[in-house]
Design a protein around this motif. Structure first.
Motif, mmCIF file in Angstrom:
data_model
loop_
_atom_site.group_PDB
_atom_site.id
_atom_site.type_symbol
_atom_site.label_atom_id
_atom_site.label_comp_id
_atom_site.label_asym_id
_atom_site.label_seq_id
_atom_site.Cartn_x
_atom_site.Cartn_y
_atom_site.Cartn_z
ATOM 1 N N GLU A 372 0.861 -1.171 0.000
ATOM 2 C CA GLU A 372 0.000 0.000 0.000
ATOM 3 C C GLU A 372 0.901 1.225 0.000
ATOM 4 O O GLU A 372 1.542 1.529 1.016
ATOM 5 C CB GLU A 372 -0.934 -0.009 1.203
ATOM 6 N N GLY A 373 0.957 1.906 -1.139
ATOM 7 C CA GLY A 373 1.907 2.996 -1.281
ATOM 8 C C GLY A 373 3.319 2.452 -1.248
ATOM 9 O O GLY A 373 3.678 1.565 -2.031
ATOM 10 N N ARG A 436 2.105 -8.739 -3.397
ATOM 11 C CA ARG A 436 2.817 -7.542 -3.818
ATOM 12 C C ARG A 436 3.179 -7.638 -5.297
ATOM 13 O O ARG A 436 3.438 -8.734 -5.803
ATOM 14 C CB ARG A 436 4.091 -7.366 -2.975
ATOM 15 N N PRO A 437 3.214 -6.497 -6.000
ATOM 16 C CA PRO A 437 3.581 -6.520 -7.411
ATOM 17 C C PRO A 437 4.979 -7.115 -7.601
ATOM 18 O O PRO A 437 5.893 -6.837 -6.816
ATOM 19 C CB PRO A 437 3.560 -5.046 -7.812
#
Length: 440
Positions: A372-373, A436-437
């Motif tokens: 997130e961010g 996560r990417p």
């Protein structure tokens, strides 16, 4: 005559109770031979040793091994498939390999002598954990390229047990076979043993009241609280076993059933070190660090100072069972399993240790990691016990999140799922879902 289950039983008493000075002398003798063998027959070792300015002739004491370079999993992948073999390929009579899900698989080979050593240390481990000649061993470890199934199989046969080579899956049928064959020993991952207990309870099969008395559990990190859960639900003594394919497979170390207080590492076949994972320097005796292992009796593919990534401590304090081999205290996690959440280092097994035993939830969980961010976040997914009202889920989730924060030190979300919603494992449990990417 078969020993009673409660008696101390040693498969190789002359080895298992060897005095420490005598054991160290044996290790040094074997170390000199295996390092020379690796240097003379594996180009990788010869190049690395030469570059570090060391040779087999420099080994005068056991501590001299600290001057030699480490071996890592990347070295095995970089020499895929057979570049780390120290004997002609024709002398390798079996290979195992990792799944290779994160790159090329790591291939490990065995000579006939290596397989004999593996069967010996696995038989020794099973005896240490409470198995006895004549026992029926229900082997639910996976067979195939994974070393667990065949390692336990040949070790149990060497001990003189009767083996059911059932492998994983088809849990209802496994429970029928355990019941009908009157199995005394269950070999599996701890997460699959928990699934067996759950299915048995749902189908009304009483495993606790049967002859099953020992659970040989390994292949994934697990907590003391999960041990208590398995003890209670299966009516057994759950015992930890340790190993890894790159070294030999299961049987590198095992807890004794008398103490269940650390795994006896078979030091006549393996040399153990603990290092600072950041600097590579040895830590003080008894301090926590990364376990490093050198094989002393594996000829097809010797491993010199192999970095396991497992975090643990060593102790050679006397054990109630009388064995003198140093104990590897419970592995708390792996360097490559460690998560960094909001600046806090977190191992999945740490979270498990504090989740198990909480009221209203079952011992099934997953950690969901997201980005997130610029910050990674963790959501703990747990499962409600059968019969817990759905309107209580939010308050249970809040208690879980607060408990993890208090005990582990990381802020997380918690979600309570309905009974049976957390995926079950028939092999190694998937404790982390990383959303996560991926880097391109």
């Amino acid at each position: 005559m078969t020993a009673k289950p409660t008696e101390t039983f040693m498969f190789s008493p002359e080895i298992e109770t060897m005095a420490r000075p005598q054991l160290a002398a044996l290790q040094l003798e074997k170390l000199k031979k295996i390092v020379r063998h690796a240097y003379d027959n594996v180009a990788h070792y010869r190049q690395r040793f030469d570059a570090a300015g060391v040779s087999p002739d420099d080994l005068k004491t056991l501590d001299d091994i600290q001057r030699f370079p480490f071996t890592t999993k990347d070295d095995l992948r970089g020499h895929y498939p057979f570049g780390m073999f120290a004997v002609p390929r024709e002398q390798v009579i079996r290979v195992h390999a990792s799944s290779g899900t994160t790159g090329k698989p790591t291939v490990v080979g065995y000579t006939r002598e290596d397989l004999d050593v593996w069967s010996e240390v696995m038989a020794r481990s099973l005896a240490c954990m409470g198995a006895r000649p004549g026992d029926f061993v229900h082997n639910a470890y996976g067979y195939g390229l994974f070393t667990g199934g065949l390692g336990a199989h040949y070790g149990a046969e060497r001990l003189g047990c009767t083996v059911t080579p059932v492998s994983g899956g088809n849990t209802e049928r496994q429970i029928v076979l355990m019941k009908d064959f009157e199995a005394q020993v269950l070999c599996s991952t701890p997460s699959y043993a928990l699934h067996i207990a759950e299915v048995a309870e749902k189908t009304g099969v009483d495993i606790k009241g049967g002859p099953l008395r020992v659970g040989v559990f390994g292949a994934e990190p697990w907590s003391e609280n999960l041990r208590h859960e398995l003890d209670a639900r299966l009516g057994i003594k759950a015992v930890d076993i340790y190993g890894l394919s790159e070294i030999i497979g299961p049987g590198v170390a095992a807890e004794c059933i008398e103490a269940r207080a650390g795994l006896h590492g078979w030091e006549d076949c393996f040399l153990f070190e603990v290092i600072d994972p950041e600097t590579g320097d040895p830590v003080l005796h008894g301090e926590q660090g990364e376990l490093v292992i050198t094989t002393l009796a594996k000829w097809a593919q010797p491993m010199i100072r192999y970095r396991t990534r497992d975090i643990t401590r060593l102790t050679d304090e006397p054990c109630a069972c009388g064995r003198t081999h140093a104990r590897i205290l419970r592995v708390t996690g792996r360097n490559d399993d460690m998560l960094i959440i909001r600046g806090v280092n977190v191992y999945p097994s740490q979270v498990e240790a504090h989740l198990l035993g909480l009221p209203s939830i079952e011992p099934h969980y997953q950690l969901v990691i997201q980005r997130e961010g610029s910050m990674d976040t963790m959501t703990v997914e747990v499962e409600a016990k059968l019969g817990v009202p759905v309107d209580q889920y939010p308050s249970i989730a809040k208690k879980v999140a607060n408990h993890v924060k208090a005990m582990v030190g990381v802020t997380c979300r918690a979600v309570v799922l309905t009974p049976g919603e957390v995926p079950r494992s028939q092999g190694k449990a998937v404790r982390v879902r990383d959303l996560r990417p991926k880097a391109i």
